[in-house]
Design a protein around this motif. Sequence first.
Motif, short mmCIF file in Angstrom:
data_model
loop_
_atom_site.label_atom_id
_atom_site.label_comp_id
_atom_site.label_asym_id
_atom_site.label_seq_id
_atom_site.Cartn_x
_atom_site.Cartn_y
_atom_site.Cartn_z
N PRO A 54 0.81 -1.22 0.00
CA PRO A 54 0.00 0.00 0.00
C PRO A 54 0.84 1.27 0.00
CG PRO A 54 0.00 -1.00 2.17
CD PRO A 54 0.69 -1.98 1.26
N THR A 56 1.13 4.65 1.66
CA THR A 56 0.65 5.09 2.97
C THR A 56 0.62 6.60 3.13
OG1 THR A 56 2.88 4.88 3.88
CG2 THR A 56 1.44 2.95 4.05
N LYS A 59 -0.48 10.47 -1.36
CA LYS A 59 -1.38 9.68 -2.19
C LYS A 59 -1.93 10.42 -3.40
CE LYS A 59 -2.88 6.74 1.67
NZ LYS A 59 -4.04 6.16 2.38
N VAL A 83 -3.47 3.32 -9.86
CA VAL A 83 -3.93 3.80 -8.56
C VAL A 83 -4.82 5.03 -8.74
CG1 VAL A 83 -3.18 4.63 -6.29
CG2 VAL A 83 -1.81 2.92 -7.52
#
Length: 334
Positions: A54, A56, A59, A83
């Motif tokens: 992931p 974290t 983003k 993503v």
Amino acid sequence: MRRRSLLFAAVPAGLVTLAGCGGSSGHSDAGVSPSPSAPSAPPPPKIVDGPLPPITAGKRFGEKPTVAKGTGDPSKNLAVRTVIPGRGRAVAENDFIQANYLGQIWDTGKVFDNSYDRHAPLVMQLAQGSLIDGWRYGLTGRRTGSRVQIAVPPTWGYGKSGDPQAGIKGTDTLVFVVDLIDSFNSKSSARGRAVPQNDHALPRVGTNTDGAVPTVVVPHTAAPDKLVSAYVLEGDGPALKADQTVLCQFQGLVWNGGKTFQRTYGSGRLSQFSLSQMQQTVKGLAQGLTGKKVGSRVLVVVPPQLGYGDNPPSGGPIGKGATLVFTVDILAAM
């Protein structure tokens, strides 16, 4: 660490000579690029959706991401996930891409390179031999404006030899986060606003933006005896610095007679060269592009003392003491 194995495409003949197809971009602060370590390509991978560790923090598109360490065994296939989906054009193989990226090792989470800290996106051709196959297969078909995460096994990364300079072993799976900013191909052109061309003593240049060859009408007057650098289309990107490498469309003509001696427009190619190297061959072209904005079409008229002078390339239309005329579409810089 210095960038390695950066391939230069369609270097203007007679303008700059590079050793083979590789070389340094001239940036002493550049990192390890995702360039290949093996000369032969492996078979195409099976592309799967995961597993992928992931993200974290960081983003949003364009933010430097923080990625967790991988857990468990990574896939032996190429894991690719969009993503953040973009809305730009789909990237095709052999396009040039402009991208920010971060790369780390699956098992340790160690970041071995990222472009975000350098504030200098990578510009590289998405082609076999130009960069690792994990990028070539993982990014083809993705849209600009997308954030793509890729887990690359050694087969489609740096191979069994790894990359000791970057601390990558031959058994390491690599995790990349790539923000696809833009892409370019042989139909790309400058996108800036048209600037009035009111000086009738200078060549008049077409303002088309379809990637076709811009018209150049050279006046039947004496050539200027000083360097001329003028916008035809003015972009809104950053100004070129003297130590950067430029990706462009270009054409070169001789003032007397207007004969073209080299061009990329309509050839199916783009050109990539460093301004510092150009200083050693056609100094006036390097000087005329320095300070001009990315996204622009620029007219550069080079007098003999800043061009080839009395030592022109043999076998072509450039004679001794020739004044040269260039149009350059500045697509990207690094």
